[in-house]
Structures are given as C-alpha cells and as structure tokens.
Design an enzyme around this catalytic site. Structure first.
Site, PDB file in Angstrom:
ATOM      1  N   CYS B 396      93.195  23.947 -20.688  1.00 39.66           N
ATOM      2  CA  CYS B 396      94.174  24.882 -20.137  1.00 39.66           C
ATOM      3  C   CYS B 396      93.577  25.872 -19.144  1.00 39.66           C
ATOM      4  O   CYS B 396      94.149  26.101 -18.055  1.00 39.66           O
ATOM      5  CB  CYS B 396      94.865  25.635 -21.254  1.00 39.66           C
ATOM      6  SG  CYS B 396      93.731  26.488 -22.348  1.00 39.66           S
ATOM      7  N   HIS B 440      95.752  29.775 -25.278  1.00 43.24           N
ATOM      8  CA  HIS B 440      96.219  28.962 -24.173  1.00 43.24           C
ATOM      9  C   HIS B 440      96.268  29.822 -22.913  1.00 43.24           C
ATOM     10  O   HIS B 440      96.283  31.053 -22.996  1.00 43.24           O
ATOM     11  CB  HIS B 440      97.614  28.411 -24.513  1.00 43.24           C
ATOM     12  CG  HIS B 440      98.079  27.333 -23.583  1.00 43.24           C
ATOM     13  ND1 HIS B 440      97.338  26.201 -23.343  1.00 43.24           N
ATOM     14  CD2 HIS B 440      99.207  27.211 -22.832  1.00 43.24           C
ATOM     15  CE1 HIS B 440      97.987  25.429 -22.494  1.00 43.24           C
ATOM     16  NE2 HIS B 440      99.135  26.021 -22.155  1.00 43.24           N
ATOM     17  N   ASP B 456     103.442  25.484 -16.675  1.00 44.19           N
ATOM     18  CA  ASP B 456     102.232  25.166 -17.431  1.00 44.19           C
ATOM     19  C   ASP B 456     101.630  23.879 -16.900  1.00 44.19           C
ATOM     20  O   ASP B 456     102.107  22.792 -17.205  1.00 44.19           O
ATOM     21  CB  ASP B 456     102.552  25.036 -18.917  1.00 44.19           C
ATOM     22  CG  ASP B 456     101.288  24.939 -19.743  1.00 44.19           C
ATOM     23  OD1 ASP B 456     100.193  24.844 -19.140  1.00 44.19           O
ATOM     24  OD2 ASP B 456     101.384  24.964 -20.986  1.00 44.19           O
TER      25      ASP B 456
END
Lengths: 298, 632
Positions: B396, B440, B456
C-alpha cells in the site's frame, strides 16, 4: 467452695491411693457434666473409684453389671400389670439414679449398650411412648476391659464420643501398693465414707465451671490443636467440633479444681489425653502426649 | 525462621518481580536472582545469615549500581529496581515475624507496580495468582504448622471472601481522573501510525500483531471496502518521506450529499498521539475532539490510556466541493528534479486525456496491467521511478505514494491518507479487531465538482487486500493456515475476553461510574455523591473498627513479645522453653532448676498468665517492665 472441693479430693485420695491425676480427671469430668469411661484390666480399682466418688459427693448410686444377656429393659425399667389396680405400673430401672456405674459395658450386646448411651446423651428415656426425665445431676461411669479380651463387644466410635473422657487407672506405684497391701479393706473404707457436699453444691460447682474465663489466646491454642489433628497425616481423621467443645469444658472444670478462674494451656494439656484418646483413631500410634508436643502454644 | 516460610517468601518475591525482568537492566534481575538463590541455599543448608557489615556492603554496591545505571534514584524504573533489590536484601536479614510481615507488604506493593506496564487480562490473572502465593506466605506466618495444601485452600477462601468488598469498592470508589491516578506519559510503550511515511515505515507496522483498536458497530455494519479508518493525512513529499506539513489556511470541512450513517464504538489502545480513528467521513464523536481541515479527528489530549468513544460517520458524502486555492496548490507540490520518468508518464496521460477522471482511470489501469505485484517483502526501490519502472512490487505504501505523485504530476490535487483498513471479525464478541497489521495508506484526489475522493491504488493490484483483509493475502502464503484454524478460534475467544475486560474493568472511568450508578436511580449528582460518601464512610468505619481490634492485638503482641524475651534470656542460660510448654509449667521447671530465680520467674509467669489468659485487667506495663528487667 474451694474448701468443699478440697475436702472431696482429700477424701477420695485417702481411699484411692497414688492416683491424684485420675481422681482429678474424674472430678473434672463430673463437674463438666460429662460421662466417664474407665478402661483398664480388672482389679485396678475402677469400681472402687466409682463407689468412692458417689459416696463422697453424696450422690444416689446404682450399678449395672453388663453381661451378654442384658436387655434394654434391665437398664431402663419396665411396665408391669398390677392386678389390684387393673393397670400397668412403671418400674424404673437402675438408670434412674444420679450416679450410675455401668460395669464392663463392653460385655453387653450393642442393643443394651445403645439403650444406655442414648439415655446418657438425652438425659431422658422414652419407654413405651412415655418420656421420662432422668435425675439431675446424672453421671455415668462406665468401665470396660481392654477390647482385646475375649467376650467383648467393643463400643463403636460414635458411641465412644458420648463419653467426655476415657481414662486409664493403671497399676499403683510401689509406695501406694505397699500401703494398699498393708492397709484396711477398701470395702470398709467405702462403707465409712461421709458425703463432703450436697447436690446443691455440686450443681453450683457445675455452674461455676461454665463461667471460668477462656481468653482469645487460649482459644487460639485449642484451635491450633484441633487444626493439627485435622491437617496432620498421622491421624485417620481429625477431632470434631464436639471434641473441641469437650476440650474446653473439661479444661474449665480442671482450671476450677486447680483454683483458678481462667483456663491456661496447662489445663488443656492435662485433660487432653483423657478427652481425645478415644476420639482420635491414630494411624501411626500417636499418643496424646505426642499431639501436645507437636503443637506450639501460640 | 522456619525453612518452609523462607521458601514461600523466596517464591513470592520471585513471581512478583519476574514480570519486571523485561523492563529492568539484566544485571538488576540477575543480582536479585542470585540473592534469592543464596538465601534459599542458606535455608536449605541451615546456615547462619550473613553478617550485617556484609549486607550493608551489598546494599551500597546495589545502590551505586542503580545510580550508575539510571543517574537518579527517582522515577518508575528506578523505583521498581530498588523495590526488587531491597525485597531480596530484606530476605537476607529476616529474623522475626515482623521482618517477614514487612516483606509480605513489600510484595503486595510490588504486585501493584506491575500494572504500570500492562493492564491486560492476562496480567490481571497472573497477578491474582501472585497475590494467592503471597497470601499463602502470610498465612504461613500465623499458622506455621499447617500443610501447604491447607494453606493454599485458606488463601483461596480468603481471597474469595474479599471479593465482594473488592467489587463494591471497584464499583463505588470514586474514580479520580487526573494527576492522582495518572500514569507518567511514558507509561505505555505504544506502537502505531506515525504522522509521516517513509519507505518501510508502514511495512514494519504491518508485521506487528498488536491491536490498534476494536470496533463494535451499532446496527449497520459497513462493507469491508468501506472500512477505511482515517488517520494522519500527509501532504508534503521530499522525494522519500511524506509528512503532514503545515498550513495556516485550513478551512472547516464542508460535507454535502451525506447519507448512509453508521454508528460505532471504538476502544482505542493508547498510542500516545492526538489523533483518533474514524470512518470516512466523521460526523460526531463522543469525546472532546475537533475535525481538521483534512477531516482528521484530533483529540484534545494525547491518548495515553485506553480510550472508549462512540462516533458516527457518513459513508456516502461529497467533501469540500469548494477548496481553497492555497490548499489545492499544496496538493500539487512535487520535489523539483526528481523522478523524471514518472513525470514524463504523467504528462503523456495529461496530453492524451480530456478529463481528470480519465487520467485517474489510466493510472489505475497502469497499475493493473503493468505486472505490478502486491508483496510485503518487496525489493527495495530507491525512488518512485525505480518502483514504477523497475521493481514493480510493493504494498500500500508504495502504491499510495507513487499514485499521489503521478496525480500531482498530471495536475490533479492529491494527498496520501494513512490509517487502517478493515479488521478481523470476532464472532465470539461480535466486534472487529483492527490490528497494526491492518495499517494502510491510500490516496485522496480532488476533482472539480466531486470534491475530495478516496482512491485506493492498492485495490487495483490486489483487490482481495481491500475486500477480504491482509490476513487472507498472508494466509495464502502460509501452508499451515488450515491446520491452525482451531488456534485461530482460541485466539478469537481470548481476544473477546480481553475486549470485555477492557470495556468493563479497565474502561470503568468516572463517566461510566456515574452512568452506571444512575441506572440505580442515583441520578442527581448530589445524591450520587451522598451515596458514594456514605458507602465510603461505611467502608472506612469498618476498617477503623478492624484497626482498633488490631490495636488491641498489638497490646497482646507486646505482652507475648516480652514473655518470649524472658524465655530467650533463659534459653541462653540453658533453660530453653519447649514450644508446647505452658507458662506455669515452664516457670515451675525454671524455679526447680534455678532456685535463685524462682521468685522472679513465678512473678513474671503469674502476671503473664493473668494478662494473656485471664479476664482481669492487670497492668501490662508492670509486666513488661519486669520482663525487660529480668536477668537470668
């Protein structure tokens, strides 16, 4: 009050030679309203002690010789039909007395034994549906031969618990034996006994013994003793709470006989063998003295 | 002192101080352990205790050691080190019951110090066991003859008997919030998100299994891909590290078209930072906190202790349709002269697209189609260029960072948001556990007419990370995963238990106390206070009575001590008293052996008997005077 007690002790010691400890234990047992079991071989003076005590205390006395054919009715009494009055009349048995000597109690069958033992506990007997109170004071001295002798029915533990104390008389020492052999016949002595107190005195003594002071420190000690018997692996099972109460009441009586109005550890130690030896089945042959030595006085 | 007692005391000190070994310098722990071993040996071999000067020297050495180690004699760690060492040293000079008593109190105190470091259920249970052992030692002191099993039973019974009073005090005793009970700021060694992101910083966090917070949803549970827990928002990039940056031009956030409200309760583990976590976008929070211009929830005070708060968020929203130019400018800043290939790529997308939204799609497609791989153990990439064109593997952090870079390069305002994603559902307790491993990072872009929108990029590479959680991604790599399912179940059970513990025991603060008491009709504050005062008064009165009894006992102890002193004096003259020997018997024996002492000892024993066993109020001062003047 102490002078009367001393008079009693002096007279009994004059008749039973060389056994001051046993005499005091028997007296303490009586004053603590307990019953006494004397266990010893024949001929050491069990019966004499009972006779002398009742004579000295001025108690009404009767005796039952226990045999294997003794029936409960022989102890408690029986109702007999009277033709003239056309009704049953109760004839009280030898148990209706103030001091009962139950001689060789372990020769009788359990049925007869339990008739006596129930009366001892309840201080009353119920015969044919009628409850009759026993006289007060009511004191039983039972004697038994050591159970390994032939023809005996040993008392079960639960029955033994009814006795406040079990004592042994033992052989007299050399000096006492000599004067016993030289002196006059015991029977004559018993015949010549004069009561040193009356019933009222005895009841007052019993009441006073109940009021002897027991301190926290002493209770600690008694509890330490009880705890030791329960926690130590030397005993099959420990002393019951009833045994604890017995220890205290006997120790109070002992303290009073000793002329004190408070119990000290020595009092407990003196009466301990008499009070616990028949309640404590010991696995490894622990004697009461060993129990005393194992427990520190807190 | 009896040998068994020493063993029990050694055991007590050992288990009470054992958990401290992880915070104390190793030499302190070994020092204490050596002292304990030494004392056990002395007891075992029945050898005399070390002499005073030697003990003094050891103490001085220990003190110097602590001074050298910590440079002070104050503070938490130092205090605990001192406690542990002094307890072990005290054991070396233990002679009387009083010494043992002091040591037992010391142990009790040390038990509490363990809560400085951990207040978990496990710690609670462990300390309960240590308390049991200490109580056994205590009982031993008063009933030395009893068997260990019996003492254990008594101790357990005593603790059970103490339970009702403990519970009453727990519920009723006023919780004082503030410096009185407050722990020092470093009380918790906390790990968690930072307000910056440099290569690998999130990666380290992801390896940690520590719980970040737990969440209970009130009624509606959001989809997993909506569970974005917003943490620090990062604006400034220097080529390696993303930081929060500073602005004077923040405006209050404006949300429009909000719908899909969701309510939840968060039990946040202390992380020593100011921010709280909430789902996008937060609407209400039950604790004092403010919402920043970039939608973070910032608490008034740092979270040093476990914090429970209720919050409401709107899952569907449009955020800041109007954004200030200064902020938009900030969201376009790039470090000059770095990552030319990425800049090139972004510019080519810009030229090919008519709308910003197309550029976003191209970027996501790029991640999806160009053989990028999601891994927690990537080859190190030096720069965004390196990552985008060479290694093409990461997690991430890498995707969010490079995506925001590309957006900015293409002229779309963008920023990095860090926080947590998802969480693990605990079916036992019906709540979600969010661990550090759920940390994250994602991106937020600002589009004309749409405002700030969450994007995302990780979802483009590894959708299951978003949809099913990180553990499934990891599980797949773990061959044993299936077989340890039962272990997993056990872990869930334990966590549910810990959650309840945190909720009801640790989280029982003054607020909850009042809320709880008001359930019983104690609504008005004054009435509550009255009840509280009355309850505490009663408890104090009971305690005072107990203490008075204790005072009486003290007098008894003095009498006993004086008598034992007399016995010791006689002991030295060869007339020891057997432990079972009563005072009258002993006096008689002494009188027989030493006629010169007969009068004295009879007098003393007589007074002792009168004081200890009789009811009369004899003057105990006289006895103590006589006893201390007694010479054998």
């Amino acid at each position: 009050m102490n002078s009367t007690l001393n008079g009693v002790i002096r007279q009994v010691e004059g008749a039973i030679l060389g056994k001051p400890q046993q005499i005091r234990l028997a007296l303490a047992c009586l004053i603590a309203r307990g019953h006494l079991l004397i266990e010893d071989v024949p001929g050491v003076g069990k019966t004499t002690l009972a006779h002398v005590l009742s004579g000295t205390l001025g108690l009404q006395f009767s005796r039952i010789q226990f045999t294997s054919d003794l029936l409960p009715a022989d102890i408690l009494g029986i109702s007999v039909f009277e033709r003239e009055k056309n009704q049953f009349k109760f004839h009280p048995g030898p148990i209706f007395t103030q001091m009962l000597l139950a001689d060789e109690i372990n020769r009788a069958t359990p049925k007869a034994q339990s008739a006596l033992l129930e009366a001892m506990e309840e201080h009353q007997v119920t015969i044919e549906g009628v409850t009759r109170k026993l006289p007060a004071p009511f004191f039983v001295i039972a004697t038994q031969n050591p159970s390994h002798q032939t023809g005996t029915y040993p008392l079960p533990e639960s029955q033994l618990d009814r006795f406040l104390m079990r004592i042994q008389i033992g052989y007299p020492d050399e000096k006492a034996e000599r004067s016993l052999l030289c002196g006059i016949d015991r029977r004559e002595i018993i015949a010549g006994l004069t009561p040193q107190m009356d019933i009222a005195d005895l009841l007052a003594l019993q009441q006073r013994a109940k009021e002897v002071f027991v301190s926290e420190a002493l209770l600690d000690y008694v509890q330490a003793l009880l705890r030791h018997t329960r926690e130590s692996e030397s005993y099959a099972h420990g002393l019951s709470p009833r045994a604890g109460l017995a220890l205290l009441s006997a120790a109070r009586a002992w303290a009073m006989i000793d002329g004190r109005n408070a119990v000290i550890p020595e009092d407990v130690q003196n009466i301990l063998p008499g009070v616990v030896s028949h309640r404590l089945p010991s696995a490894s042959g622990q004697t009461a003295q060993q129990l005393i030595e194992a427990v520190a006085i807190p | 002192m009896n040998r068994q007692l020493i063993y029990v005391l050694v055991l007590s000190i050992l288990i009470v101080t054992a958990p401290h070994a992880q915070h104390l310098p190793p030499w302190v722990s070994s020092f204490g352990a050596i002292l304990l071993l030494w004392r056990s040996y002395l007891a075992y071999a029945n050898r005399p205790l070390p002499k005073r000067p030697l003990l003094l020297a050891i103490t001085v050495v220990a003190m110097c050691g602590i001074l050298i180690e910590f440079h002070t004699l104050f503070g938490r760690e130092v205090g605990i080190a001192l406690l542990a060492l002094l307890a072990s040293l005290k054991l070396m000079e233990i002679k009387t019951r009083r010494d043992a008593m002091a040591l037992i109190y010391l142990c009790c105190f040390t038990i509490i110090t363990n809560f400085f470091y951990s207040q978990s259920l496990f710690t609670g249970l462990y300390l309960l066991i240590t308390l049991l052992v200490v109580t056994v030692a205590w009982i031993h002191l008063y009933a030395p003859g009893s068997a260990f099993k019996a003492r254990l039973k008594t101790a357990a019974t005593m603790m059970l008997q103490a339970m009702p009073l403990t519970l009453i005090l727990f519920v009723l005793f006023p919780r004082v919030e503030g410096p009185l009970w407050g722990l020092p700021q470093d009380a918790y060694a906390a790990s968690g998100l930072d307000d910056m992101m440099s290569p690998g910083s999130l990666g380290r966090l992801i390896l940690s299994d520590d719980v970040a917070f737990r969440v209970t949803y009130k009624s509606l549970v959001p989809r997993r891909d909506q569970m974005y827990w917003r943490g620090p928002v990062l604006w400034d990039f220097d080529g390696k590290t993303w930081t929060k940056g500073q602005t004077k031009h923040g405006i209050a956030p404006r949300f429009s078209d909000i719908s899909q409200p969701v309510e939840y309760t968060v039990t946040l583990e202390p992380h020593n930072k100011n921010w709280l976590f909430a789902l996008d976008v937060p609407d209400k929070v039950s604790v004092p906190a403010r919402l920043t211009y970039d939608f973070q929830v910032i608490s008034a005070t740092p979270v040093h202790a476990r914090l429970i708060y209720h919050a409401r968020s709107e899952l569907a929203y449009r955020a800041n349709l109007q954004e200030s130019d200064i902020q938009l400018e900030r969201a376009l800043q790039l470090p000059p002269g770095l990552n030319p290939r990425s800049l090139q790529l972004a510019r080519s997308w810009r030229e090919k697209s008519r709308h910003n939204i197309e550029i976003v799609q191209r970027a996501l497609d790029y991640f999806h189609n160009q053989n990028f791989r999601y891994t927690l153990d990537p080859k190190p990439a030096d720069s965004i260029d390196d990552f985008l064109f060479e290694t093409r593997q990461g997690y991430c952090e890498h995707y969010a960072s490079s995506f925001v870079f590309l957006m900015r390069a293409a002229g779309i305002p963008a920023r990095v948001v860090t926080g947590y994603l998802g969480g693990e559902y605990n079916s036992v307790g019906n709540y979600y556990i969010v661990r550090q491993s759920d940390a994250h990072a994602w991106a937020e872009i600002w589009l004309e007419g749409a405002g700030w929108q969450r994007t995302d990029p990780t979802a483009a590479i590894s959708p299951e990370r978003v949809e099913r959680g990180l553990s499934t991604v990891q599980m797949a790599a773990l061959p044993l995963a299936g077989q340890i399912a039962w272990l997993h179940g056990l872990r869930m059970d334990w966590d549910a238990l810990s959650y309840q513990w945190n909720q009801w025991v640790i989280g029982y603060n003054s607020e909850r106390q009042f809320a709880y008491l008001s359930r019983f009709g104690l609504e008005s504050l004054s009435l509550q206070t009255t009840y509280l005062v009355a309850a505490i008064g009663l408890i104090l009165a009971a305690f005072a009575l107990f203490m008075l009894r204790h005072l009486f006992k003290c007098k008894q102890d003095k009498i006993q001590a004086a008598w034992l002193k007399v016995c010791r004096k006689l002991d030295r003259r060869g007339l020891p008293r057997a432990t079972h020997e009563g005072p009258a018997d002993y006096a008689a024996r002494v009188a027989a052996a030493r006629p010169d002492l007969a009068f004295r000892i009879r007098e003393i024993a007589g007074l002792y008997i009168a004081l200890r066993y009789a009811s009369s109020q004899t003057d105990h001062a006289l006895f103590i005077r006589l006893a201390s003047a007694f010479k054998a």
